[in-house]
Write a protein that holds these residues in place. Sequence first.
Motif, short mmCIF file in Angstrom:
data_model
loop_
_atom_site.label_atom_id
_atom_site.label_comp_id
_atom_site.label_asym_id
_atom_site.label_seq_id
_atom_site.Cartn_x
_atom_site.Cartn_y
_atom_site.Cartn_z
N ARG A 1 3.75 -17.03 3.49
CA ARG A 1 5.18 -16.97 3.97
C ARG A 1 4.94 -16.90 5.66
O ARG A 1 4.15 -16.62 6.16
CB ARG A 1 5.85 -15.69 3.54
CG ARG A 1 6.06 -15.30 2.11
CD ARG A 1 7.38 -16.26 1.61
NE ARG A 1 7.62 -16.08 0.39
CZ ARG A 1 7.07 -16.53 -0.89
NH1 ARG A 1 6.04 -17.47 -0.63
NH2 ARG A 1 7.51 -16.24 -2.17
N PHE B 1 10.74 -15.80 5.32
CA PHE B 1 10.91 -17.24 4.95
C PHE B 1 9.91 -17.75 4.19
O PHE B 1 8.65 -17.52 4.29
CB PHE B 1 10.77 -17.95 6.31
CG PHE B 1 11.81 -17.63 7.62
CD1 PHE B 1 13.10 -17.79 7.65
CD2 PHE B 1 11.06 -16.72 8.53
CE1 PHE B 1 13.65 -17.39 8.58
CE2 PHE B 1 12.08 -16.10 9.65
CZ PHE B 1 13.26 -16.70 9.67
N VAL C 1 15.47 -18.76 4.00
CA VAL C 1 15.30 -17.47 4.04
C VAL C 1 15.22 -16.90 2.53
O VAL C 1 16.01 -17.16 1.88
CB VAL C 1 16.88 -16.54 4.61
CG1 VAL C 1 16.60 -15.25 4.48
CG2 VAL C 1 16.86 -17.28 5.93
N CYS D 1 18.16 -20.32 8.41
CA CYS D 1 17.11 -19.52 9.13
C CYS D 1 17.44 -19.19 10.47
O CYS D 1 16.93 -18.34 11.28
CB CYS D 1 15.77 -20.55 9.03
SG CYS D 1 15.08 -20.79 7.46
N VAL E 1 12.25 -25.08 5.20
CA VAL E 1 12.07 -23.69 5.06
C VAL E 1 13.42 -22.84 4.92
O VAL E 1 14.54 -23.19 5.47
CB VAL E 1 11.45 -23.24 6.65
CG1 VAL E 1 11.13 -21.61 6.49
CG2 VAL E 1 10.33 -24.03 6.84
#
Length: 139
Positions: free
Chosen positions: A66, A32, A43, A14, A41
Amino acid sequence: MANAASGMAVNDECKLKFLELKSKRTHRFIVFKIEEKLKQVVVEKLGGPSQSYEDFAASLPANECRYAVYDFDFVTEENCQKSRIFFIAWSPDDSKVRSKMIYASSKDRFKRELDGIQVELQATDPTEMGLDVIRSRAN
């Protein structure tokens, strides 16, 4: 490092992809997703530099939360080319309550990991993050 409020960690990818968007401009947007089973979290989707705002908006699920980052290019009234990095917390009205709570409780911690966000938007339906809203908030 897990977030005390929600127990969600931030996957290194991320931060890496956000850095690429910010400094190299290799991505127009990043979506994400919180992977509950992994408690982190991650991608979910990358948008290439040539993709439009419509491509970005279409990549957000209609009924799931999201986080997203969008690199918005615009021209000021003084005719200067500028760019603003938007952080969008997407929480549609018809997404699950549990999901909304997890995303809400993890948002601030996640956002702190992404150094360089200039504008934040909270959206529960597409009209709240339309291109007109983005334009008005960019200046």
